[in-house]
Design a protein around this motif. Sequence first.
Motif, PDB file in Angstrom:
ATOM      1  N   TYR A   1      -8.696   5.899   0.821  1.00 17.66           N
ATOM      2  CA  TYR A   1      -9.278   5.229   1.988  1.00 17.66           C
ATOM      3  C   TYR A   1      -8.220   5.136   3.071  1.00 17.66           C
ATOM      4  CZ  TYR A   1      -6.636   1.145   0.499  1.00 17.66           C
ATOM      5  OH  TYR A   1      -5.621   0.307   0.140  1.00 17.66           O
ATOM      6  N   ALA A   2      -8.643   4.802   4.277  1.00 16.76           N
ATOM      7  CA  ALA A   2      -7.721   4.653   5.408  1.00 16.76           C
ATOM      8  C   ALA A   2      -8.347   3.723   6.436  1.00 16.76           C
ATOM      9  CB  ALA A   2      -7.406   6.007   6.036  1.00 16.76           C
TER      10      ALA A   2
ATOM     11  N   PHE B   1       0.793  -1.221   0.000  1.00 18.58           N
ATOM     12  CA  PHE B   1       0.000   0.000   0.000  1.00 18.58           C
ATOM     13  C   PHE B   1       0.835   1.285   0.000  1.00 18.58           C
ATOM     14  CE2 PHE B   1      -2.357  -3.303   2.305  1.00 18.58           C
ATOM     15  CZ  PHE B   1      -3.454  -3.417   1.477  1.00 18.58           C
ATOM     16  N   ILE B   2       2.003   1.256   0.596  1.00 16.80           N
ATOM     17  CA  ILE B   2       2.749   2.500   0.795  1.00 16.80           C
ATOM     18  C   ILE B   2       3.670   2.791  -0.382  1.00 16.80           C
ATOM     19  CG2 ILE B   2       4.291   3.760   2.319  1.00 16.80           C
ATOM     20  CD1 ILE B   2       1.510   3.175   3.458  1.00 16.80           C
ATOM     21  N   ASN B   3       4.499   1.843  -0.728  1.00 15.26           N
ATOM     22  CA  ASN B   3       5.496   2.075  -1.776  1.00 15.26           C
ATOM     23  C   ASN B   3       4.899   1.817  -3.155  1.00 15.26           C
ATOM     24  OD1 ASN B   3       7.351   2.609   0.254  1.00 15.26           O
ATOM     25  ND2 ASN B   3       8.013   0.483   0.370  1.00 15.26           N
ATOM     26  N   THR B   4       3.893   2.586  -3.501  1.00 13.99           N
ATOM     27  CA  THR B   4       3.270   2.470  -4.816  1.00 13.99           C
ATOM     28  C   THR B   4       3.315   3.823  -5.504  1.00 13.99           C
ATOM     29  OG1 THR B   4       1.083   2.944  -3.905  1.00 13.99           O
ATOM     30  CG2 THR B   4       1.722   0.641  -4.047  1.00 13.99           C
ATOM     31  N   SER B   5       3.148   3.819  -6.804  1.00 17.72           N
ATOM     32  CA  SER B   5       3.181   5.061  -7.573  1.00 17.72           C
ATOM     33  C   SER B   5       1.898   5.855  -7.353  1.00 17.72           C
ATOM     34  CB  SER B   5       3.368   4.750  -9.059  1.00 17.72           C
ATOM     35  OG  SER B   5       2.300   3.941  -9.526  1.00 17.72           O
ATOM     36  N   ASN B   6       1.962   7.161  -7.670  1.00 16.96           N
ATOM     37  CA  ASN B   6       0.819   8.032  -7.430  1.00 16.96           C
ATOM     38  C   ASN B   6      -0.362   7.732  -8.346  1.00 16.96           C
ATOM     39  OD1 ASN B   6       2.057   9.361  -5.364  1.00 16.96           O
ATOM     40  ND2 ASN B   6       2.647  11.153  -6.557  1.00 16.96           N
TER      41      ASN B   6
ATOM     42  N   VAL C   1      -3.193   1.463   7.329  1.00 16.53           N
ATOM     43  CA  VAL C   1      -3.196   1.167   5.899  1.00 16.53           C
ATOM     44  C   VAL C   1      -4.028   2.248   5.211  1.00 16.53           C
ATOM     45  CG1 VAL C   1      -5.111  -0.442   6.231  1.00 16.53           C
ATOM     46  CG2 VAL C   1      -3.803  -0.520   4.131  1.00 16.53           C
ATOM     47  N   PHE C   2      -3.458   2.866   4.193  1.00 17.01           N
ATOM     48  CA  PHE C   2      -4.178   3.875   3.423  1.00 17.01           C
ATOM     49  C   PHE C   2      -3.546   3.947   2.034  1.00 17.01           C
ATOM     50  CE2 PHE C   2      -0.623   6.003   5.378  1.00 17.01           C
ATOM     51  CZ  PHE C   2      -0.147   6.874   4.414  1.00 17.01           C
ATOM     52  N   ASP C   3      -4.327   4.444   1.085  1.00 15.46           N
ATOM     53  CA  ASP C   3      -3.808   4.598  -0.275  1.00 15.46           C
ATOM     54  C   ASP C   3      -4.721   5.553  -1.040  1.00 15.46           C
ATOM     55  OD1 ASP C   3      -2.040   4.305  -2.303  1.00 15.46           O
ATOM     56  OD2 ASP C   3      -2.400   2.171  -2.661  1.00 15.46           O
ATOM     57  N   TYR C   4      -4.223   6.010  -2.148  1.00 14.49           N
ATOM     58  CA  TYR C   4      -4.975   6.877  -3.047  1.00 14.49           C
ATOM     59  C   TYR C   4      -4.229   6.892  -4.387  1.00 14.49           C
ATOM     60  CZ  TYR C   4      -1.265  10.288  -2.266  1.00 14.49           C
ATOM     61  OH  TYR C   4      -0.050  10.908  -2.208  1.00 14.49           O
ATOM     62  N   ARG C   5      -4.871   7.455  -5.403  1.00 13.05           N
ATOM     63  CA  ARG C   5      -4.187   7.667  -6.678  1.00 13.05           C
ATOM     64  C   ARG C   5      -4.589   9.022  -7.223  1.00 13.05           C
ATOM     65  NH1 ARG C   5      -7.486   6.559 -11.233  1.00 13.05           N
ATOM     66  NH2 ARG C   5      -9.481   5.598 -10.680  1.00 13.05           N
ATOM     67  N   THR C   6      -3.733   9.561  -8.064  1.00  8.67           N
ATOM     68  CA  THR C   6      -3.992  10.874  -8.644  1.00  8.67           C
ATOM     69  C   THR C   6      -4.003  10.771 -10.165  1.00  8.67           C
ATOM     70  OG1 THR C   6      -1.628  11.441  -8.683  1.00  8.67           O
ATOM     71  CG2 THR C   6      -2.899  12.044  -6.711  1.00  8.67           C
TER      72      THR C   6
END
Length: 761
Positions: A288-289, A244-249, A316-321
């Motif tokens: 989300y979180a 979840f953390i080390n992912t691209s935007n 745990v959280f993630d998003y995309r732009t």
Amino acid sequence: MFCSQLSGPTTVPSGTSCTMFLPNKRTSAVIGLALLLVIGSGAILISDGQESDYGEYPPIETATQNPPVDDVGTYRILASNDIDVNSTGNNDDIFSVTSQSVDLRTYKVDRPLLRLDERTYTVDQTTEFAQLTDGFREALYTEYQVTTDDTWISYDEAEVTDLVHIGQSRPVNESIMTGDDNLLFAEIEGRGGTIPVRNAEFIYEKEGGTFQGVTVLNPSNAEVYEGEFTDYTELNQDVVRSTFINTSNDLSIVPAAGYGNNSARYDVQGATAEGYWQDEVEVVHDHYADVARMDEGALYDDYWLVNPDQVNITTVFDYRTTTPEDYSSSEQCSYVSGDETLTGTDTKYEEWEIIESSSVMSLQNDNEYYVTENDQNILTIDNPQSGRLGLYSDVLIGLELTYGVDSTCPGNSWEKTKKVSAASAFHDPSYYTIEAADATDLTIDAYLVENAFRDEIYFDIIGDQRPEKNPLGSIELKANEECIERGALFCKERAHQDQYKIHSPWIFLSQSLYDRVEHRRDGSAQWVRTSVKHDETPNLHRDYMDAAGYRTSASNTLGVKPTMQDQAQIYEGINLGENVIDTGGDVQLYRTVGSQLSQPVSELEDIEITATDVFGNDVPIGEVHRITVEPTRIVSDLNTTTYEVTGTLEHSETDDPVPNREIIIDGESVHRTTTNSDGEFTQMVSENVSTVDVRFEGDPLREDFDTHYGESSTKVWTGKVALNIVRMPIGYLHAMISNLLVFINWIALGLFLVWWMKYRD
């Protein structure tokens, strides 16, 4: 016969074969009822008659959204929400061991649980057992011993101190057993728990009818396990970081809601930016979180139970732009050129560029805020306070907007640049409730009881034992200190040789939070399964607290027979999901727990008693009482004319009277009377009784008597007993003749009906 026990090898005669017995539900119920009867009949009175006023704690379901796991691998043992197979009948590669061997958690289920913080299993064994049952820890400060790589050392090189045989994959009749068909484990010097042994030929040793232990006959060929272990906490942190953390935007990874359900587990949200020509454009998607897990902590009912000293919270959280697409729209314009009015085109446009992005994850506890740094996912709270835990996740995207008009009409063209932002905020000030609790409010006294019939140990636990108040873990007695390493002149190291430990009902099971994740990008989405195999992308786990019965363990000669007396509280059981092996009922919390000892109390010296909560924090111990219980007897008679019961309570060896003790006389109704200074008592009973029970229940151990006297009882009869005995056979004979006649009538009627149906045409 079982070939193992909870701790240490079972007494099995040399050459005896061991048949594995896995009780079904009906058998388990019978065993449970029998055990309850045994426990009830052996109770020692220690109660002061007070009842708990702590009440009950309402349960809620907390784990039903976790999906069942059905693939096979080592980490499946960490997923108690997996779908267990019903038996070993269709699984020839799965070991069949007794429930008692693999740490039976309660008498109410027909399947055992594996304790994973005490015994180590090979990769193959772990994979096999994971399909049959679930794994648990007895405390939150102990580590799961889940292996990821099998390596072995020579038996001769290992410092083996003891051997434990827990079962076999098939029945064997040979007196010499081999490691191919059996599960043999070793205790190693300086290391807790037990580890596997393979390629061993071994026998049970006896001397004078007493079991002496297990002996390996081929130590030069046998091997002891030396595998690599998984760090359970680090495993889950790595999952969060890598997944979840080390992912691209431009990528958001969203866990699935459940097995076969390709919707998102969490509610997602987004954010927009306001353009010049456009009202809003989407920039942030699938934000989300959540709180994934707490170390040391576990979810129970509607709260997290956490260590009051410190808790590490894995979020745990993630998003995309997405960069908004360039915008343009055209409209007609006009201008004057000389005497003419000409037309042209005004083109309005917007050009977007993301120039910066940031995200902050924070938690609030007791009006303090704790913020992650550098996209880390672990938040440490020192001295957490019971109450609400707020969850905050903020995403801020900075954009540069270039906008204007490109026109063919002279003077209409222009361009400007400004900075705009898009913000997505997930704020919930009461997201979870945490209970930071130790067990220091309990008062624990120990009673070492010696009497003519049996020697016993009891721990008297005074206080609220609900886990959110005082999460007691275990109480341990050690005795008989001996020198284990001598120097030239003095003993360098001493250790207690005898140990007795009782564990509270609380146990901890991990579950997988999902079995697949969705990779969401602009214009595409792909579901990816996670795995329970240790060499693939593992699932993320959370610990749940449950409860079973009290458990005891002992070493060396301090053998125990567990008893439980004086119920203090009832704590309602909870639902951990339909696939989790359930305790099947409410949790019985006892004020007094103890055991009968095989070793005389008088032989226990150098006594040390300690207690810990489920986090490993010390719990203070009160007083240690050594009590000798003197034997008693009741000499009683019943006057059949006046129906007066008279008698004397006296010391059964010295005949000395026992004064000022309550005598219970049960004859049609219950009467209570007290012995006088000469130990004598009298009581009138109903003239309709045939037998009268007269008993002394023994002195409560908590009472401060100069001398404690033990229980005793007797019966007295009236002349009506003989009459009843004479009448009973006559009554039975009369009833038997009547029933026989009725039976013959039904037989005749049945034969007539058969004849009529056959020949009615």
